[in-house]
Motif scaffolding. Sequence first.
Motif, PDB file in Angstrom:
ATOM      1  N   ASP A  71      18.055 -43.103  45.006  1.00 27.57           N
ATOM      2  CA  ASP A  71      19.542 -43.436  44.758  1.00 27.57           C
ATOM      3  C   ASP A  71      19.994 -41.990  44.371  1.00 27.57           C
ATOM      4  O   ASP A  71      21.360 -41.742  44.700  1.00 27.57           O
ATOM      5  CB  ASP A  71      19.590 -44.535  43.692  1.00 27.57           C
ATOM      6  CG  ASP A  71      19.203 -46.002  43.948  1.00 27.57           C
ATOM      7  OD1 ASP A  71      18.844 -46.012  45.317  1.00 27.57           O
ATOM      8  OD2 ASP A  71      19.237 -46.865  43.137  1.00 27.57           O
ATOM      9  N   LYS A  97      22.452 -53.899  51.164  1.00 26.27           N
ATOM     10  CA  LYS A  97      22.454 -52.737  49.883  1.00 26.27           C
ATOM     11  C   LYS A  97      22.564 -51.544  50.121  1.00 26.27           C
ATOM     12  O   LYS A  97      23.445 -50.733  49.548  1.00 26.27           O
ATOM     13  CB  LYS A  97      21.265 -53.316  49.005  1.00 26.27           C
ATOM     14  CG  LYS A  97      21.285 -52.544  47.644  1.00 26.27           C
ATOM     15  CD  LYS A  97      20.213 -52.979  46.803  1.00 26.27           C
ATOM     16  CE  LYS A  97      18.605 -52.368  47.446  1.00 26.27           C
ATOM     17  NZ  LYS A  97      17.521 -52.578  46.492  1.00 26.27           N
ATOM     18  N   ILE A 101      25.541 -48.947  49.494  1.00 30.99           N
ATOM     19  CA  ILE A 101      25.371 -47.736  48.599  1.00 30.99           C
ATOM     20  C   ILE A 101      25.937 -46.266  49.241  1.00 30.99           C
ATOM     21  O   ILE A 101      26.620 -45.455  48.660  1.00 30.99           O
ATOM     22  CB  ILE A 101      24.320 -47.580  47.870  1.00 30.99           C
ATOM     23  CG1 ILE A 101      23.939 -48.617  46.846  1.00 30.99           C
ATOM     24  CG2 ILE A 101      24.168 -46.292  47.193  1.00 30.99           C
ATOM     25  CD1 ILE A 101      22.507 -48.980  46.453  1.00 30.99           C
ATOM     26  N   TRP A 120      22.245 -57.890  44.957  1.00 29.10           N
ATOM     27  CA  TRP A 120      21.987 -56.631  44.678  1.00 29.10           C
ATOM     28  C   TRP A 120      22.969 -55.876  43.684  1.00 29.10           C
ATOM     29  O   TRP A 120      22.630 -55.060  42.716  1.00 29.10           O
ATOM     30  CB  TRP A 120      21.713 -55.539  45.703  1.00 29.10           C
ATOM     31  CG  TRP A 120      23.094 -55.325  46.586  1.00 29.10           C
ATOM     32  CD1 TRP A 120      23.175 -55.950  47.914  1.00 29.10           C
ATOM     33  CD2 TRP A 120      23.849 -54.389  46.409  1.00 29.10           C
ATOM     34  NE1 TRP A 120      24.367 -55.469  48.584  1.00 29.10           N
ATOM     35  CE2 TRP A 120      24.660 -54.446  47.704  1.00 29.10           C
ATOM     36  CE3 TRP A 120      23.977 -53.400  45.261  1.00 29.10           C
ATOM     37  CZ2 TRP A 120      25.930 -53.639  47.830  1.00 29.10           C
ATOM     38  CZ3 TRP A 120      25.154 -52.531  45.729  1.00 29.10           C
ATOM     39  CH2 TRP A 120      26.067 -52.771  46.837  1.00 29.10           C
ATOM     40  N   PRO A 121      24.392 -56.276  43.533  1.00 27.94           N
ATOM     41  CA  PRO A 121      25.305 -55.395  42.741  1.00 27.94           C
ATOM     42  C   PRO A 121      25.349 -55.809  41.088  1.00 27.94           C
ATOM     43  O   PRO A 121      25.627 -55.090  40.247  1.00 27.94           O
ATOM     44  CB  PRO A 121      26.528 -55.805  43.174  1.00 27.94           C
ATOM     45  CG  PRO A 121      26.357 -56.322  44.760  1.00 27.94           C
ATOM     46  CD  PRO A 121      25.210 -56.726  44.872  1.00 27.94           C
ATOM     47  N   ARG A 166      22.583 -48.209  36.016  1.00 24.62           N
ATOM     48  CA  ARG A 166      22.741 -48.131  37.541  1.00 24.62           C
ATOM     49  C   ARG A 166      23.321 -49.190  38.446  1.00 24.62           C
ATOM     50  O   ARG A 166      24.019 -48.893  39.336  1.00 24.62           O
ATOM     51  CB  ARG A 166      21.039 -47.996  37.932  1.00 24.62           C
ATOM     52  CG  ARG A 166      20.500 -46.660  37.626  1.00 24.62           C
ATOM     53  CD  ARG A 166      19.066 -46.525  38.055  1.00 24.62           C
ATOM     54  NE  ARG A 166      18.795 -46.734  39.475  1.00 24.62           N
ATOM     55  CZ  ARG A 166      17.607 -46.892  39.822  1.00 24.62           C
ATOM     56  NH1 ARG A 166      16.589 -47.051  39.110  1.00 24.62           N
ATOM     57  NH2 ARG A 166      17.639 -47.142  40.980  1.00 24.62           N
ATOM     58  N   ARG A 170      26.349 -49.073  40.914  1.00 20.48           N
ATOM     59  CA  ARG A 170      26.211 -49.699  42.309  1.00 20.48           C
ATOM     60  C   ARG A 170      27.807 -50.764  42.437  1.00 20.48           C
ATOM     61  O   ARG A 170      28.107 -50.423  43.451  1.00 20.48           O
ATOM     62  CB  ARG A 170      25.151 -50.785  42.222  1.00 20.48           C
ATOM     63  CG  ARG A 170      23.834 -50.339  42.590  1.00 20.48           C
ATOM     64  CD  ARG A 170      22.632 -51.165  42.388  1.00 20.48           C
ATOM     65  NE  ARG A 170      21.293 -50.836  42.738  1.00 20.48           N
ATOM     66  CZ  ARG A 170      20.375 -51.577  42.901  1.00 20.48           C
ATOM     67  NH1 ARG A 170      20.460 -52.741  42.773  1.00 20.48           N
ATOM     68  NH2 ARG A 170      19.198 -51.134  43.307  1.00 20.48           N
TER      69      ARG A 170
END
Length: 391
Positions: A71, A97, A101, A120-121, A166, A170
């Motif tokens: 990331d 995802k 990003i 995922w968020p 994190r 996101r």
Amino acid sequence: MKILYLTDVFPPHCGGSGWSVYFFARALREQGHEVDFISLDGISRRYDDFEVSAYEVNHSKAPFWGNYQRDKNELPEIARSANSRFGRYDVLHAHHKLSAIVLGMAAPEKRWFVTLRDYWPICFCGQSMYRIGRTCDLYDFSRCRDAENFWQGLAAPIFYTSLETRLRERRALIKNANKLFCISHHLRDQFLPFYSSEQMQVLPNIAEATDLPQVSDLPERFLLYVGRLERNKGVQLLPEIMQTSKVSLPLLLVGEGSLQTELEHEFHERNVNARFLGFREHPEMLAILSRSDAILFPSLWPEPLGRVLIEAGMMNKPSIAFSHPGGHHDVIQNNINGLLVPSVKDFADAVVELAGSSDLRQRLGNEGRKIYEVKFTPQAVVPRLLEEYNH
């Protein structure tokens, strides 16, 4: 209109989410729009005359640190590289995802959109589910399904603050998208604490029947499971379900995963007639589905939608699923186009009911086709997508 789709996966070797992206692109192309792709699966190619440029992303198995490195280092570099291509397109749309990003990091000046296909968020492992099967509403990383062994689970609380940070990062990356498309009402509702209802729109996956190949060596009648052979999919319950039902129809399983050896042993021990067909390309899977009696969908996690359920309706086939919360309720209406059940015993009873009644299978299957035509065809969904692109 010139459209660039960013995606984590794309046909031919991918799961249902990759095929969903493909069918949207194909429908747009049929209306005269130009669609190109950036995929993060590392394989540049042409597929069905779509140009697919690819970047390779490191999917490290090292807990926490591997994903952190990805990331913080890999994805920003991909964003910088991809940004140089954005100028020739009218619309940018990320569908998974990592691609979302990347697009958020690029902060494009064009109109850009994100499709949210899982959690995922708001959930680090994307499944919003505890290892024991209960829906995760506290984001307790020590009990997350991502903690696949004891030491990872034990270490997770140490990293809790970092993981929370994190997740906030996101969510912030996609907050400036022109629209966030959620593939089901259930998924949208999970994001309401973080994004406004005006920014989000429910836009389900679409499905279309391709030319179906001939598939030999199939039983005259059979039940079918399609999906990954993993615990969140509930596939480990099928031996008990089939044994309890005492139905003699064979069960065919299309898919791969870590549970296959365990399942083979369990089916054998319970004297259940089950056949593993492995991974099949999408057209072949549809051909198998079209010849089945019914789809068994024992998923335990709150499914964002359930593509195979849409395809079952497209093929006039009924489905059986659990009644816990999830996006699959957008597809299945109990006793209308399928059966929703609360327990393993009830699931087995539903198998008996469907296997024993061709009239019931036909009624549910026909209603499933009607629901598909109203909600999940390109004609039903793509005009809403274009309305947002042109807004």
